[in-house]
Design a protein around this motif. Sequence first.
Motif: not given
Length: 332
Positions: A137-143, A225-235, A242-250
Amino acid sequence: MKFLVIGYGSIGKRHARNIKFLGHEVILLRHSRDTINKDGFDEYYSYEEVLKSVDSIDGAIVCSPTSCHLNDVNILVDNNIPFLLEKPPTVDYQSYLEMVKFFKQREFSRYDIGFNLRFCPALKFIKEYLPNLGHIYASRVSAGYYLPDWRENVDYRTTNSARKELGGGVHIELIHEIDYIIWFFGLPEKVFGYTNRISILEISTEDICVAVFQYGNGSVVELHLDYLSQKNLRGCQIIAEHGTMEWDFIEGKVKLFVKGQKIPEELLSLDEDYDFNETYIEELENFIGVVNRKKSKNINIQDAVDSMKVLEAIKLSSREGRVINLLETFGG
């Protein structure tokens, strides 16, 4: 084997040390003397000097500023030297088309492109698992990373990431995310994007990128995507039938949330001592196989063309404030 590493910034240093770790010889081609060659590799400052002084070069790793890539690749192809080209391939879509045309004219095929996230165990797992999720249905990708803290002991203001004339910008630097979106879901039909420099960082490049990719079946992907997050984000999150899958790189985990279950299922958990440098080692091992004609390239020319189309669409959408139809804009 003997490898020429072109550029000696953070990624050049990584590749050079990994090549040495794999038991091969490293030659450096440097664009400046700004940093000390603490590794003691033989170094040169022009192609003429390298080609004149070095007996044979088995392959090259292109780690120069993005703005130099087209010229670097042309010289390597002219001299029939296989190469691994660090991402992004070029600064813009038009330059990349010039590169593709040059490849075809010379019938050159011994190359690879450095999207090392494709060797990430979590992303390889998700790629294989996707059919089990049913309709997406939908996805969110961030870094997001705070640029001044991104590279240890490096003045962020001097990096390619911070300097527009060297081909920097968060949407260009983190094109990995665009690549794996296409790897997972294919090329979107439409793109709406926004890029800008909104912070007080001492840079000339864009520090934020937000985009929405629309697919023919109605599914969407949100990219941040940003150069600004003072908490490292990627995932990423993938919301599906059939479900919601989540990947957290950190965190190093892939989880699946299913209706009726309060606790998610942990599908993959990387060892605490897993070293992300392994993705670069695997990438180099695959490239060495390409050089020896024993393996296929990880990224073919069309994969990179598609990433560059989406990147160009984001920039065009941001400039003109409209949705970009990829087929109408770039053709088939």
